[in-house]
Design a protein around this motif. Structure first.
Motif, PDB file in Angstrom:
ATOM      1  N   ALA A 138      11.379 -12.103   5.582  1.00  0.00           N
ATOM      2  CA  ALA A 138      10.825 -13.322   6.173  1.00  0.00           C
ATOM      3  C   ALA A 138      11.758 -14.511   5.999  1.00  0.00           C
ATOM      4  O   ALA A 138      11.808 -15.408   6.855  1.00  0.00           O
ATOM      5  CB  ALA A 138       9.468 -13.615   5.554  1.00  0.00           C
ATOM      6  N   ASN A 172       5.552  -2.983  12.917  1.00  0.00           N
ATOM      7  CA  ASN A 172       4.827  -3.589  11.812  1.00  0.00           C
ATOM      8  C   ASN A 172       5.694  -4.514  10.986  1.00  0.00           C
ATOM      9  O   ASN A 172       5.323  -5.629  10.671  1.00  0.00           O
ATOM     10  CB  ASN A 172       4.284  -2.493  10.903  1.00  0.00           C
ATOM     11  CG  ASN A 172       3.060  -1.839  11.500  1.00  0.00           C
ATOM     12  OD1 ASN A 172       1.956  -2.283  11.263  1.00  0.00           O
ATOM     13  ND2 ASN A 172       3.262  -0.815  12.299  1.00  0.00           N
ATOM     14  N   GLY A 173       6.893  -4.044  10.651  1.00  0.00           N
ATOM     15  CA  GLY A 173       7.770  -4.824   9.787  1.00  0.00           C
ATOM     16  C   GLY A 173       8.188  -6.120  10.453  1.00  0.00           C
ATOM     17  O   GLY A 173       8.094  -7.197   9.864  1.00  0.00           O
ATOM     18  N   MET A 192       5.151  -8.513  10.750  1.00  0.00           N
ATOM     19  CA  MET A 192       4.705  -9.071   9.474  1.00  0.00           C
ATOM     20  C   MET A 192       5.702 -10.076   8.909  1.00  0.00           C
ATOM     21  O   MET A 192       5.328 -11.146   8.438  1.00  0.00           O
ATOM     22  CB  MET A 192       4.466  -7.948   8.465  1.00  0.00           C
ATOM     23  CG  MET A 192       3.222  -7.130   8.789  1.00  0.00           C
ATOM     24  SD  MET A 192       2.797  -6.011   7.431  1.00  0.00           S
ATOM     25  CE  MET A 192       3.782  -4.594   7.832  1.00  0.00           C
ATOM     26  N   ASN A 193       6.982  -9.733   8.960  1.00  0.00           N
ATOM     27  CA  ASN A 193       7.980 -10.665   8.437  1.00  0.00           C
ATOM     28  C   ASN A 193       8.039 -11.937   9.272  1.00  0.00           C
ATOM     29  O   ASN A 193       8.191 -13.038   8.746  1.00  0.00           O
ATOM     30  CB  ASN A 193       9.357  -9.990   8.372  1.00  0.00           C
ATOM     31  CG  ASN A 193       9.462  -9.031   7.198  1.00  0.00           C
ATOM     32  OD1 ASN A 193       9.391  -9.451   6.056  1.00  0.00           O
ATOM     33  ND2 ASN A 193       9.590  -7.740   7.478  1.00  0.00           N
ATOM     34  N   MET A 240       5.029 -14.126   8.407  1.00  0.00           N
ATOM     35  CA  MET A 240       5.216 -14.833   7.136  1.00  0.00           C
ATOM     36  C   MET A 240       6.152 -16.018   7.323  1.00  0.00           C
ATOM     37  O   MET A 240       5.922 -17.103   6.787  1.00  0.00           O
ATOM     38  CB  MET A 240       5.763 -13.890   6.068  1.00  0.00           C
ATOM     39  CG  MET A 240       4.795 -12.781   5.688  1.00  0.00           C
ATOM     40  SD  MET A 240       5.294 -11.873   4.187  1.00  0.00           S
ATOM     41  CE  MET A 240       4.429 -12.771   2.909  1.00  0.00           C
ATOM     42  N   ASN A 293      -0.245   0.183  19.269  1.00  0.00           N
ATOM     43  CA  ASN A 293       0.924   0.684  18.547  1.00  0.00           C
ATOM     44  C   ASN A 293       2.173   0.801  19.415  1.00  0.00           C
ATOM     45  O   ASN A 293       3.179   1.354  18.990  1.00  0.00           O
ATOM     46  CB  ASN A 293       0.620   2.062  17.945  1.00  0.00           C
ATOM     47  CG  ASN A 293      -0.041   1.940  16.576  1.00  0.00           C
ATOM     48  OD1 ASN A 293       0.337   1.094  15.779  1.00  0.00           O
ATOM     49  ND2 ASN A 293      -1.028   2.776  16.330  1.00  0.00           N
ATOM     50  N   VAL A 313       9.891  -9.837  -0.547  1.00  0.00           N
ATOM     51  CA  VAL A 313       9.787 -10.235   0.857  1.00  0.00           C
ATOM     52  C   VAL A 313      11.177 -10.452   1.450  1.00  0.00           C
ATOM     53  O   VAL A 313      11.475 -10.006   2.553  1.00  0.00           O
ATOM     54  CB  VAL A 313       8.919 -11.502   1.015  1.00  0.00           C
ATOM     55  CG1 VAL A 313       9.055 -12.062   2.429  1.00  0.00           C
ATOM     56  CG2 VAL A 313       7.465 -11.196   0.717  1.00  0.00           C
ATOM     57  N   ALA A 315       8.599  -2.892   6.907  1.00  0.00           N
ATOM     58  CA  ALA A 315       7.158  -3.094   6.806  1.00  0.00           C
ATOM     59  C   ALA A 315       6.764  -3.200   5.343  1.00  0.00           C
ATOM     60  O   ALA A 315       5.831  -3.910   4.980  1.00  0.00           O
ATOM     61  CB  ALA A 315       6.428  -1.934   7.465  1.00  0.00           C
ATOM     62  N   PRO A 354       7.029  -7.152   3.232  1.00  0.00           N
ATOM     63  CA  PRO A 354       5.934  -8.120   3.207  1.00  0.00           C
ATOM     64  C   PRO A 354       4.709  -7.589   2.469  1.00  0.00           C
ATOM     65  O   PRO A 354       3.948  -8.377   1.904  1.00  0.00           O
ATOM     66  CB  PRO A 354       5.598  -8.345   4.686  1.00  0.00           C
ATOM     67  CG  PRO A 354       6.622  -7.636   5.470  1.00  0.00           C
ATOM     68  CD  PRO A 354       7.480  -6.824   4.582  1.00  0.00           C
ATOM     69  N   LEU A 355       4.522  -6.277   2.474  1.00  0.00           N
ATOM     70  CA  LEU A 355       3.321  -5.707   1.864  1.00  0.00           C
ATOM     71  C   LEU A 355       3.446  -5.690   0.344  1.00  0.00           C
ATOM     72  O   LEU A 355       2.580  -6.200  -0.366  1.00  0.00           O
ATOM     73  CB  LEU A 355       3.071  -4.306   2.424  1.00  0.00           C
ATOM     74  CG  LEU A 355       2.775  -4.303   3.936  1.00  0.00           C
ATOM     75  CD1 LEU A 355       2.772  -2.890   4.491  1.00  0.00           C
ATOM     76  CD2 LEU A 355       1.453  -4.998   4.230  1.00  0.00           C
ATOM     77  N   THR A 413       3.431  -9.349  -0.671  1.00  0.00           N
ATOM     78  CA  THR A 413       2.085  -9.923  -0.696  1.00  0.00           C
ATOM     79  C   THR A 413       1.338  -9.457  -1.939  1.00  0.00           C
ATOM     80  O   THR A 413       0.687 -10.251  -2.632  1.00  0.00           O
ATOM     81  CB  THR A 413       1.318  -9.500   0.573  1.00  0.00           C
ATOM     82  OG1 THR A 413       2.034  -9.979   1.710  1.00  0.00           O
ATOM     83  CG2 THR A 413      -0.096 -10.080   0.586  1.00  0.00           C
ATOM     84  N   MET A 425       2.589 -11.428  -4.909  1.00  0.00           N
ATOM     85  CA  MET A 425       2.230 -12.849  -4.857  1.00  0.00           C
ATOM     86  C   MET A 425       0.758 -13.034  -5.228  1.00  0.00           C
ATOM     87  O   MET A 425       0.405 -13.956  -5.957  1.00  0.00           O
ATOM     88  CB  MET A 425       2.567 -13.432  -3.488  1.00  0.00           C
ATOM     89  CG  MET A 425       4.091 -13.556  -3.302  1.00  0.00           C
ATOM     90  SD  MET A 425       4.599 -14.550  -1.872  1.00  0.00           S
ATOM     91  CE  MET A 425       4.518 -13.340  -0.584  1.00  0.00           C
ATOM     92  N   ARG A 479      -2.544  -8.339   5.921  1.00  0.00           N
ATOM     93  CA  ARG A 479      -1.190  -8.488   6.442  1.00  0.00           C
ATOM     94  C   ARG A 479      -0.811  -7.294   7.326  1.00  0.00           C
ATOM     95  O   ARG A 479      -0.232  -7.443   8.387  1.00  0.00           O
ATOM     96  CB  ARG A 479      -0.214  -8.637   5.254  1.00  0.00           C
ATOM     97  CG  ARG A 479       1.248  -8.754   5.557  1.00  0.00           C
ATOM     98  CD  ARG A 479       1.651  -9.985   6.338  1.00  0.00           C
ATOM     99  NE  ARG A 479       1.528 -11.247   5.621  1.00  0.00           N
ATOM    100  CZ  ARG A 479       1.429 -12.445   6.241  1.00  0.00           C
ATOM    101  NH1 ARG A 479       1.464 -12.543   7.554  1.00  0.00           N
ATOM    102  NH2 ARG A 479       1.323 -13.550   5.534  1.00  0.00           N
ATOM    103  N   GLY A 480      -1.208  -6.095   6.882  1.00  0.00           N
ATOM    104  CA  GLY A 480      -0.826  -4.887   7.625  1.00  0.00           C
ATOM    105  C   GLY A 480      -1.851  -4.497   8.671  1.00  0.00           C
ATOM    106  O   GLY A 480      -1.633  -3.527   9.400  1.00  0.00           O
ATOM    107  N   LYS A 481      -2.946  -5.227   8.774  1.00  0.00           N
ATOM    108  CA  LYS A 481      -4.043  -4.875   9.696  1.00  0.00           C
ATOM    109  C   LYS A 481      -4.379  -3.390   9.530  1.00  0.00           C
ATOM    110  O   LYS A 481      -4.397  -2.612  10.480  1.00  0.00           O
ATOM    111  CB  LYS A 481      -3.671  -5.176  11.141  1.00  0.00           C
ATOM    112  CG  LYS A 481      -3.287  -6.648  11.360  1.00  0.00           C
ATOM    113  CD  LYS A 481      -3.057  -6.982  12.830  1.00  0.00           C
ATOM    114  CE  LYS A 481      -2.496  -8.390  13.022  1.00  0.00           C
ATOM    115  NZ  LYS A 481      -1.054  -8.526  12.714  1.00  0.00           N
ATOM    116  N   ARG A 497      -1.020   3.501  10.950  1.00  0.00           N
ATOM    117  CA  ARG A 497      -0.258   2.266  11.082  1.00  0.00           C
ATOM    118  C   ARG A 497       1.198   2.541  10.716  1.00  0.00           C
ATOM    119  O   ARG A 497       1.503   3.471   9.997  1.00  0.00           O
ATOM    120  CB  ARG A 497      -0.781   1.177  10.126  1.00  0.00           C
ATOM    121  CG  ARG A 497      -2.216   0.749  10.336  1.00  0.00           C
ATOM    122  CD  ARG A 497      -2.448  -0.010  11.609  1.00  0.00           C
ATOM    123  NE  ARG A 497      -1.621  -1.212  11.741  1.00  0.00           N
ATOM    124  CZ  ARG A 497      -1.570  -1.957  12.848  1.00  0.00           C
ATOM    125  NH1 ARG A 497      -2.276  -1.626  13.903  1.00  0.00           N
ATOM    126  NH2 ARG A 497      -0.805  -3.015  12.899  1.00  0.00           N
ATOM    127  N   GLY A 498       2.078   1.698  11.211  1.00  0.00           N
ATOM    128  CA  GLY A 498       3.495   1.885  10.904  1.00  0.00           C
ATOM    129  C   GLY A 498       4.077   2.934  11.842  1.00  0.00           C
ATOM    130  O   GLY A 498       3.394   3.462  12.730  1.00  0.00           O
TER     131      GLY A 498
END
Ligand SMILES: Nc1ncnc2c1ncn2[C@@H]1O[C@H](COP(=O)(O)OP(=O)(O)O)[C@@H](O)[C@H]1O
Ligand SMILES: Nc1ncnc2c1ncn2[C@@H]1O[C@H](COP(=O)(O)OP(=O)(O)O)[C@@H](O)[C@H]1O
Ligand SMILES: [Mg+2]
Ligand SMILES: [Mg+2]
Ligand SMILES: [Mg+2]
Ligand SMILES: [Mg+2]
Lengths: 328, 200, 328, 200
Positions: free
Chosen positions: A83, A107-108, A111-112, A115, A143, B71, B77, B80-81, B84, B87, B114-116, B163-164
């Motif tokens: 981020a 996703n990455g 998300m980054n 943030m 997706n 982060v 992916a 951030p996970l 988070t 944090m 964050r990851g839904k 996911r991912g």
């Protein structure tokens, strides 16, 4: 696996240095980051940034310049940048009217970027994000990945921003473009990561992978390899279902990295024949390596249904390393 | 937990992840893009390298710094996970009272947001969430934490990834451990080791 | 070996059709031939043609257009086109002031071009030929091959012709450029002909071929693979001996076909560092796939020592499929 | 030789070359670029296909047309050389008198000039030249022609290639037959077969 490199952990940084050494009149590198910034900024223009993992060259730094992006972030190979890198790019691209992030749907990256947007808003920079998801190989729409069609979004949004449109206007035109652009790919040979000793997956001499992404991840299905014409038929038939082909279309034939232009234009020829047979009006063909996947062999096909504004935005002049004028 | 223990935790995590870097990347190659091992090593190496600069900081601040470091340095992916997660933990450690239960619960929630993502989607949440639940229910019973983390990790083998990158494989993803769940297991295994050191 | 194609015997023809379908505003195909011609002709301009076997895309058709070539001939893959194809190109490129043939030094190309020139002279068209032999891997100068440096000759001669210089003047500037341009290559992986089932030669995972040509023919020597920096040192040290590096130089880093831009720019970065260390003034870096060898992995390095006129010719505007403006 | 025999000669040549297409290309892969088989088949196939259009022509004209067809269709280095050979032969066949001796000699000279090549450089000239010399010396003794062509071809194995792509290999080229010499041998072998048909 042999690569022309010095150290797989430094490949992205050395790439960026080489890029700046070669195109220092157009771009510069933001010190201490993996961010490439346009040299000439325009007061009150909306800033445009894109980026993600590396390995897709010339994307994204190759599209930084007049009429396209203001900054591009280059993560490690196939890895979304952190981020803080997105934040640095947002700050560098801000010219006083806010910043639009063009993000591919991973996703990455999402998300980054999110943030970073939160951090930027805290610093008083207005931001917005559009998420490109042109890859119809994934049927679950949520997706769906962003692939080569993203470059066309850069072009359209970049041209709009260059007209000094507002952040909201640039975002809207980008979203309209996103909803009209769809892609699908085929791989004949997987790619090999600089840090890996073997390809991400292996295809026999008679197989192809249909619906492949741009990260060496496997696709929808593995099938017997077809001729160029048959592959064009297969991809067109899927994509046509999702694009309004009663409108004129831009066609992007994109090489995945190690597909010779000789083959790419054979495929372009087949695609154009099929589209003409289906009475689709092809406004323009773009052919070449626009969004690669390291040394993967294969191709992606993108159809982009345009209206008058999108057409004129696509045609307007851009000066970047990779995209100069469409009107070639 | 004091900041010296946090450092031990991170060092143990790093060495576990380094030892298993190839395994993590290979798991990720099966269902994703093959970089998870490299990502995690890069991130936790940075954390361990930064520790000398954090000597004056308390546990809460150190955990938050771990979060921001992850982060920045992990990316992908997982960055951030995991970030988070730390944090949120750090925020909870501002008060000593029930910090683990509160922090892990908020961490799991943060990851889900964050990851839904939901439990059962075959991601790292399938390790973080049961760990949070067991600490919430039974306090810091480290043997239970170990068991919950391990079961959570192993459970992802039976699940379809939702996911991912793995989500694209659908049924093809069943039968494989989720790489983020495996690295999360190492994280909690290292925590258990740190907290039970000298106990037996 | 899998290729994106329909039929190896039709690959060149279908490639040319795809090229015209995509860039019909710039070029056209001469009916019944494998010749690509510039659409807009200029009365009394010297005609410029180049060509040879295919498999080097974007060369040579990618350089047809304003400020570069008037026609390009595409033979079968790696096979010199017959003299009748050269003749057709000469006739099409003739705009009243004669035609210059820019030929790479291969026996087939030279012999077929010479036969065509004899036929053209018999039809009253004045012709001249320059032979590019930039590849220093061959120490017997007479047998030196023409490789990527050829593209720089197209540019220089094309710009001179665009100024309506005479055939003799264009030829002289091309020859001066040829005597100042030198190249050398390295392959990490051989290429595979569309008609073949296996690569032209095989390199193990630890070997590279030094001094490789652009036709899958073997090079000077096989050696243990080096890092990008070491390869740059090796090539620079050989080339520097043959180019007057007290003058400013243009540097062309050319990908052989399946070398990702990520790697090419790492190599460019190394090359620039070494040249700077050696106090060579680098005027401009060009990086990309300019003259390929199908799907070969590897790189060639070209140094071009320039004077004032050559510099301004290199900088002048060109509009072709591949080469737009150097000033990017 | 009448034009019907020329046709037979070309058909026999084509079938020999087709049978050995892979061998020719593989020889060319060793010292060149691997296309010699494909080039020769493309050229001689075109010649055989054109024959119906040349029915009204005499031997001399047919040979010249073979020459120009080879120049157009073979391409590469071998196209202009085989083409030159046939154009020179055709010119000589304008008069019946000593046509073979004169034509083959002029053909070999033409090849040497066009290719800037000498005998002993390990090219197709090492077949054409001895054939010309033996016919010059002994007339059309087809057994001698066969022997000269064969010896010429085999001789290229011991020689270092001096012209064409093989020249880049220098000593590495020794020990390999020159592909153009081999295809030239097939050409003369087909000629001998045509001319001696029904003799024994
Ligand atoms: N949306 C998401 N929610 C929760 N976890 C996710 C999500 N996407 C990915 N992950 C986790 O991240 C892991 C992959 O991390 P990594 O390989 O480092 O990043 P990337 O997928 O960007 O290459 C997966 O195994 C999964 O556990
Ligand atoms: N300069 C030359 N003079 C005579 N023969 C030559 C010359 N160059 C090549 N050849 C002949 O041509 C053959 C190769 O022909 P071919 O493979 O069809 O063309 P190319 O070398 O252009 O690929 C060689 O084996 C050799 O016999
Ligand atoms: Mg990744
Ligand atoms: Mg991954
Ligand atoms: Mg050839
Ligand atoms: Mg050959």
């Amino acid at each position: 696996m042999k690569k022309l490199m010095n150290d797989s952990t430094k490949i992205v940084s050395q790439f960026l240095d080489g890029l700046v050494a070669s195109h220092g009149n157009l771009i510069k590198r933001l010190e201490g980051t993996e961010v490439i910034v346009r040299k000439e900024m325009i007061p009150n223009k909306v800033g445009l940034i894109s980026g993600g993992g590396s390995g897709h060259e010339p994307a994204h730094a190759g599209y930084v310049g007049t009429g396209m992006l203001d900054a591009a972030i280059a993560g490690e190979v196939f890895t979304s940048p952190g981020a803080d890198q997105f934040l640095a790019a947002i700050q560098a691209a801000d010219q006083g009217s806010g910043v639009l992030l063009i993000i591919k749907n991973y996703n990455g990256d999402v998300m980054n970027a999110e943030m970073a947007m939160e951090m930027a808003e805290a610093k008083g920079i207005e931001t917005a994000m559009v998420v490109v998801n042109d890859d119809i190989a994934v049927d679950d729409v949520e997706n769906r990945r962003g692939i080569a069609g993203t470059v066309l979004i850069h072009k359209v949004a970049g041209a709009k921003a260059e007209q000094l449109a507002s952040l909201q206007e640039v975002k809207e035109v980008a979203e309209r473009a996103i909803s009209n652009v769809r892609s699908m790919s085929v791989a004949l040979q997987a790619c090999t990561l600089p840090s890996a000793s073997k390809p991400s997956f292996s295809l026999s001499d008679t197989q192809m992978e249909v619906g492949i992404g741009i990260h060496g991840e496997q696709g929808m299905s593995r099938e017997d390899v077809l001729t160029s014409y048959e592959i064009a038929e297969l991809l067109v038939s899927h994509i046509e279902k999702e694009v309004d082909v009663t409108k004129p279309v831009y066609v992007l034939v994109n090489g995945m990295g190690s597909t010779p232009l000789l083959e790419q234009y054979v495929f372009a020829n087949d695609t154009v024949s099929i589209l003409k047979k289906n009475n689709v009006h092809v406004e323009k063909m773009l052919v070449g390596d626009y969004m690669t996947s390291l040394d993967m062999a294969g191709i992606s096909l993108t159809l982009f249904a345009i209206d008058e504004e999108l057409h004129s935005l696509l045609q307007s002049k851009a000066t970047t390393i990779q995209w100069t004028e469409v009107s070639q | 937990m004091n900041s010296h223990q946090v450092q031990q935790w991170m060092e143990t995590t790093l060495s576990l992840i380094k030892e298993n870097e190839t395994t993590l990347s290979e798991l990720d190659q099966t269902i994703g893009d093959g970089d998870h091992g490299v990502n995690m090593v890069r991130g936790f190496q940075a954390v361990v390298d930064e520790f000398p600069n954090w000597e004056q900081e308390n546990t809460s601040a150190v955990m938050q710094k771990i979060g921001t470091t992850l982060v920045s340095k992990v990316g992908g992916a997982s960055g951030p996970l995991f970030g988070t997660g730390f944090m949120r933990l750090g925020a909870a450690f501002k008060s000593e009272e029930g910090a683990w239960a509160d922090g892990l619960t908020k961490a799991a929630e943060g990851i889900a947001q964050r990851g839904k993502v939901s439990v059962g989607d075959a991601t790292l949440l399938d390790v973080w969430d049961p760990v949070a639940k067991v600490v919430q229910a039974k306090g810091t019973d480290w043997a239970e934490v170990e068991r919950a983390a391990q079961d959570g990790m192993n459970g992802t083998k039976q699940l379809e990834t939702k996911r991912g990158r793995g989500a694209l494989l659908k049924e093809r993803s069943i039968g494989h451990l989720d790489p983020g769940a495996v690295s999360s297991y190492y994280l909690f295994h290292a925590l258990v080791q740190t907290m039970t050191k000298g106990e037996n």
